[in-house]
Design a protein around this motif. Structure first.
Motif, mmCIF file in Angstrom:
data_model
loop_
_atom_site.group_PDB
_atom_site.id
_atom_site.type_symbol
_atom_site.label_atom_id
_atom_site.label_comp_id
_atom_site.label_asym_id
_atom_site.label_seq_id
_atom_site.Cartn_x
_atom_site.Cartn_y
_atom_site.Cartn_z
ATOM 1 N N GLY A 352 -2.434 23.425 -44.571
ATOM 2 C CA GLY A 352 -1.671 24.617 -44.936
ATOM 3 C C GLY A 352 -0.561 24.325 -45.920
ATOM 4 N N SER A 353 0.158 23.225 -45.728
ATOM 5 C CA SER A 353 1.282 22.917 -46.614
ATOM 6 C C SER A 353 0.809 22.476 -47.997
ATOM 7 C CB SER A 353 2.154 21.830 -45.987
ATOM 8 O OG SER A 353 1.428 20.633 -45.779
ATOM 9 N N THR A 354 -0.304 21.750 -48.070
ATOM 10 C CA THR A 354 -0.811 21.293 -49.371
ATOM 11 C C THR A 354 -1.253 22.478 -50.221
ATOM 12 O OG1 THR A 354 -1.544 19.202 -48.402
ATOM 13 C CG2 THR A 354 -2.492 19.812 -50.518
ATOM 14 N N TYR A 355 -1.948 23.444 -49.617
ATOM 15 C CA TYR A 355 -2.412 24.585 -50.401
ATOM 16 C C TYR A 355 -1.261 25.465 -50.866
ATOM 17 C CZ TYR A 355 -7.387 24.874 -51.173
ATOM 18 O OH TYR A 355 -8.648 24.714 -51.693
ATOM 19 N N LYS A 356 -0.168 25.491 -50.124
ATOM 20 C CA LYS A 356 0.997 26.246 -50.562
ATOM 21 C C LYS A 356 1.570 25.658 -51.849
ATOM 22 C CE LYS A 356 4.858 28.612 -50.704
ATOM 23 N NZ LYS A 356 4.903 29.997 -51.175
ATOM 24 N N MET A 357 1.406 24.366 -52.065
ATOM 25 C CA MET A 357 1.948 23.704 -53.243
ATOM 26 C C MET A 357 1.286 24.180 -54.527
ATOM 27 S SD MET A 357 2.015 19.949 -51.431
ATOM 28 C CE MET A 357 2.517 18.975 -52.846
ATOM 29 N N ILE A 358 0.080 24.730 -54.431
ATOM 30 C CA ILE A 358 -0.646 25.151 -55.640
ATOM 31 C C ILE A 358 -0.041 26.406 -56.259
ATOM 32 C CG2 ILE A 358 -2.881 25.882 -56.546
ATOM 33 C CD1 ILE A 358 -4.188 24.073 -54.436
ATOM 34 N N PRO A 359 0.026 27.549 -55.527
ATOM 35 C CA PRO A 359 0.634 28.732 -56.157
ATOM 36 C C PRO A 359 2.110 28.537 -56.467
ATOM 37 C CG PRO A 359 0.200 29.137 -53.818
ATOM 38 C CD PRO A 359 -0.485 27.847 -54.166
ATOM 39 N N ALA A 360 2.821 27.727 -55.660
ATOM 40 C CA ALA A 360 4.234 27.507 -55.931
ATOM 41 C C ALA A 360 4.433 26.819 -57.279
ATOM 42 C CB ALA A 360 4.848 26.670 -54.807
ATOM 43 N N HIS A 361 3.561 25.878 -57.607
ATOM 44 C CA HIS A 361 3.673 25.144 -58.864
ATOM 45 C C HIS A 361 3.481 26.086 -60.061
ATOM 46 C CE1 HIS A 361 3.140 21.999 -61.848
ATOM 47 N NE2 HIS A 361 1.950 22.493 -62.161
ATOM 48 N N TYR A 362 2.423 26.889 -60.025
ATOM 49 C CA TYR A 362 2.155 27.764 -61.173
ATOM 50 C C TYR A 362 3.111 28.946 -61.226
ATOM 51 C CZ TYR A 362 -1.893 24.903 -62.036
ATOM 52 O OH TYR A 362 -2.698 23.841 -62.319
ATOM 53 N N ARG A 363 3.645 29.332 -60.088
ATOM 54 C CA ARG A 363 4.681 30.355 -60.091
ATOM 55 C C ARG A 363 5.920 29.848 -60.812
ATOM 56 N NH1 ARG A 363 6.117 35.641 -59.997
ATOM 57 N NH2 ARG A 363 7.934 36.056 -58.695
ATOM 58 N N ALA A 364 6.311 28.598 -60.545
ATOM 59 C CA ALA A 364 7.481 28.028 -61.207
ATOM 60 C C ALA A 364 7.264 27.906 -62.707
ATOM 61 C CB ALA A 364 7.795 26.649 -60.605
ATOM 62 N N LEU A 365 6.063 27.486 -63.122
ATOM 63 C CA LEU A 365 5.765 27.406 -64.554
ATOM 64 C C LEU A 365 5.824 28.785 -65.205
ATOM 65 C CD1 LEU A 365 2.770 24.875 -64.655
ATOM 66 C CD2 LEU A 365 5.187 24.441 -65.128
ATOM 67 N N ALA A 366 5.308 29.803 -64.502
ATOM 68 C CA ALA A 366 5.316 31.160 -65.053
ATOM 69 C C ALA A 366 6.747 31.672 -65.214
ATOM 70 C CB ALA A 366 4.515 32.089 -64.143
ATOM 71 N N GLN A 367 7.609 31.383 -64.250
ATOM 72 C CA GLN A 367 8.997 31.839 -64.343
ATOM 73 C C GLN A 367 9.713 31.199 -65.529
ATOM 74 O OE1 GLN A 367 10.329 30.802 -60.388
ATOM 75 N NE2 GLN A 367 10.029 32.898 -59.632
ATOM 76 N N ARG A 368 9.431 29.930 -65.767
ATOM 77 C CA ARG A 368 10.060 29.266 -66.922
ATOM 78 C C ARG A 368 9.526 29.852 -68.224
ATOM 79 N NH1 ARG A 368 9.756 24.407 -63.710
ATOM 80 N NH2 ARG A 368 7.868 23.678 -64.759
ATOM 81 N N ALA A 389 -8.221 28.455 -60.050
ATOM 82 C CA ALA A 389 -9.007 27.315 -60.532
ATOM 83 C C ALA A 389 -8.654 26.046 -59.766
ATOM 84 C CB ALA A 389 -8.776 27.116 -62.030
ATOM 85 N N LEU A 390 -7.363 25.818 -59.527
ATOM 86 C CA LEU A 390 -6.968 24.609 -58.813
ATOM 87 C C LEU A 390 -7.336 24.684 -57.337
ATOM 88 C CD1 LEU A 390 -5.792 21.862 -58.752
ATOM 89 C CD2 LEU A 390 -3.479 22.826 -58.758
ATOM 90 N N ILE A 391 -7.322 25.881 -56.756
ATOM 91 C CA ILE A 391 -7.796 26.044 -55.380
ATOM 92 C C ILE A 391 -9.254 25.592 -55.286
ATOM 93 C CG2 ILE A 391 -8.539 27.807 -53.726
ATOM 94 C CD1 ILE A 391 -5.882 29.209 -54.162
ATOM 95 N N GLY A 392 -10.056 25.983 -56.273
ATOM 96 C CA GLY A 392 -11.453 25.566 -56.276
ATOM 97 C C GLY A 392 -11.605 24.070 -56.472
ATOM 98 N N LEU A 393 -10.850 23.505 -57.431
ATOM 99 C CA LEU A 393 -10.944 22.075 -57.700
ATOM 100 C C LEU A 393 -10.480 21.258 -56.498
ATOM 101 C CD1 LEU A 393 -11.425 19.728 -59.696
ATOM 102 C CD2 LEU A 393 -9.032 19.997 -60.420
ATOM 103 N N ALA A 394 -9.313 21.599 -55.949
ATOM 104 C CA ALA A 394 -8.791 20.856 -54.809
ATOM 105 C C ALA A 394 -9.693 21.011 -53.591
ATOM 106 C CB ALA A 394 -7.369 21.330 -54.476
ATOM 107 N N GLY A 395 -10.238 22.215 -53.399
ATOM 108 C CA GLY A 395 -11.143 22.415 -52.273
ATOM 109 C C GLY A 395 -12.401 21.572 -52.389
ATOM 110 N N ALA A 396 -12.936 21.481 -53.607
ATOM 111 C CA ALA A 396 -14.150 20.683 -53.811
ATOM 112 C C ALA A 396 -13.867 19.201 -53.631
ATOM 113 C CB ALA A 396 -14.708 20.948 -55.212
ATOM 114 N N VAL A 397 -12.802 18.711 -54.268
ATOM 115 C CA VAL A 397 -12.466 17.290 -54.159
ATOM 116 C C VAL A 397 -12.098 16.943 -52.716
ATOM 117 C CG1 VAL A 397 -10.877 15.492 -54.917
ATOM 118 C CG2 VAL A 397 -11.750 17.155 -56.566
ATOM 119 N N GLY A 398 -11.324 17.819 -52.082
ATOM 120 C CA GLY A 398 -10.915 17.563 -50.708
ATOM 121 C C GLY A 398 -12.087 17.493 -49.755
ATOM 122 N N ALA A 399 -13.087 18.359 -49.954
ATOM 123 C CA ALA A 399 -14.252 18.344 -49.076
ATOM 124 C C ALA A 399 -15.024 17.040 -49.188
ATOM 125 C CB ALA A 399 -15.163 19.534 -49.394
ATOM 126 N N PHE A 400 -14.991 16.401 -50.347
ATOM 127 C CA PHE A 400 -15.646 15.103 -50.477
ATOM 128 C C PHE A 400 -14.986 14.053 -49.578
ATOM 129 C CE2 PHE A 400 -17.739 16.496 -54.459
ATOM 130 C CZ PHE A 400 -19.013 16.019 -54.165
#
Length: 445
Positions: A352-368, A389-400
């Motif tokens: 749960g905490s790792t996936y929260k890091m994804i939207p938080a990162h792009y939200r910060a970039l968007a605000q800047r 896109a990163l949710i898909g990438l991280a989900g695929a890599v993580g499942a491996f």
């Protein structure tokens, strides 16, 4: 802001802006909640189908002529295909719409369940079992499309909670199929493995029907070229691979242990688990707790920050692995179970905490970017697509990571007749993930 929704549910919404607090309070929260509930249902069944063979291998007695290594391979294959499918499933939401793809992906689950019910009998070839088990990987793809869809429904302040609930409800499919497997073993016996996949056929139809009648398609741009471009950009970003590596450690552990734990108990403590019922009676506990606590990880990340909570999770997982190693050497089943339950719980929180890091990162970039003069609407849409896109990438890599867990167990038990080599490998991985979290996120902060 004037925002108009389609008149009926189960249709394409005309516009959607969850960051508009007036819109969210008036209609957005209700619509998002309805889609979240149905998304959880479909993803839950997808996880059950994905992990179906973690239970079915317990039914495969001497008459199937399989070694423990053969069984670990049967559980690794669906994990691998599910990981591969997560990328196209993520983009399918943008191409077809969340509601439409939820229906399609749910109906696809009929294939592996029907095939398993058809072929499971003594005398079936090992090659046939491998092929049918591999097809169950379609259940693993549901997670990526469901998460990408729900991510777009919720405002940023609630994404950690919403993604945690969606993923946690889906993850509950792992202990659910294990409990159903235990029920079949305890009532009908190990001679009737077909009953388990047959139980899921009507549930799959129910999930598809519910999505068709009550879910909604968000007003997104159709076509996959933009999504593929986003994936290429995310894949070139070191941040995306850093998050994916953390997800290997958290989700890879959760799904890998969930698939393998029953077999580990039977092989390592064979004198205590001489029947499939005894092993099945304990395998569901860890995945159940890990699934229930995934939303807690998202909520803690909303409050304290995803990187900090993820760091705590990896430190705890390292300690849990030390307990497992000590219990394995001492032959202590209670201590062994306590260590593994801790690994499940902490991996669930870390998911749960790792996936929260994804939207938080792009939200910060968007605000800047907006502060620098970029168009707010276009920047927000771009952030949502990058997050998906990163949710898909991280989900695929993580499942491996789940594949690696099963292969590690296979090799460890095949060469050393115990799991210690695998446990030591897991400990090294958690230490590396903890160092990575500190180096990339916490040190800079």
């Amino acid at each position: 802001m004037s925002t108009v929704l389609a008149a009926k549910p189960s249709a394409a919404l005309e516009s959607w802006d969850p960051e508009d607090e007036e819109f969210w309070a008036r209609t957005g929260a209700r619509v998002a909640r309805r889609n979240l509930v149905l998304s959880v249902l479909s993803e839950h069944i997808g996880f059950s189908v994905w992990s179906l063979w973690s239970v079915l291998v317990l039914f495969l007695g001497p008459e199937y002529h399989l070694t423990p290594a053969d069984k670990f391979t049967l559980t690794a294959l669906p994990t691998a295909l599910g990981a591969v499918l997560r990328l196209p499933y993520t983009f399918a939401v943008a191409r077809f719409g969340g509601r439409t793809w939820t229906v399609i992906s749910a109906l696809l689950l009929l294939l592996p369940t029907a095939l398993a019910a058809l072929v499971l009998e003594p005398g079936v070839s090992y090659g046939t079992l491998l092929a049918v088990a591999c097809v169950a990987g379609v259940g693993g793809g549901n997670f990526a499309s469901s998460m990408a869809n729900i991510n777009a429904f919720y405002p940023h302040r609630l994404k950690g909670w919403a993604l945690g609930v969606n993923a946690g409800g889906g993850n509950l499919g792992v202990p659910a199929v294990q409990l159903l497997g235990l029920l079949v073993l305890a009532t009908a016996g190990a001679a009737h493995p077909r009953l388990l996949p047959l139980l899921y056929l009507p549930l799959i139809v129910l999930a598809a029907a519910g999505a068709w009648w009550r879910m909604d398609d968000l007003p997104v741009r159709r076509g996959s070229s933009g999504e593929r471009r986003m994936l290429r950009e995310v894949a070139r970003d070191p941040y995306g691979w850093a998050v994916s590596a953390l997800y290997v450690g958290t989700f890879g552990s959760f799904i890998g242990f969930g698939f393998a734990f029953g077999q580990v108990l039977q092989v390592q403590f064979h004198e205590r688990f001489d029947t499939p019922v005894k092993a099945a009676a304990l395998t569901f506990l860890g995945p159940l707790l890990g699934s229930l606590l995934r939303p807690v990880g998202g909520r803690l990340a909303d409050r304290y920050g995803g990187a900090r909570v993820t760091q705590w999770a990896f430190v705890g997982m390292g300690a849990g692995t030390v307990v497992v190693i000590a219990a394995s050497r001492a032959g202590s089943l209670p201590l062994f179970l306590a260590g593994f339950v801790a690994l499940f719980v902490l991996s669930g929180i870390g998911n749960g905490s790792t996936y929260k890091m994804i939207p938080a990162h792009y939200r910060a970039l968007a605000q800047r970017a907006v502060a620098a003069g970029a168009d707010p609407d276009a920047t927000e849409a771009d952030a949502r697509r990058r997050t998906g896109a990163l949710i898909g990438l991280a989900g695929a890599v993580g499942a491996f990571g789940g594949v690696l867990v099963n292969l590690a167990f296979r090799q460890s038990f095949q060469s050393g007749h115990d799991g210690e080599a695998a446990y030591l490998g897991f400990l090294v991985a958690y230490v590396l993930c903890s160092v990575l979290t500190w180096a990339v996120w916490l040190r800079r902060r």
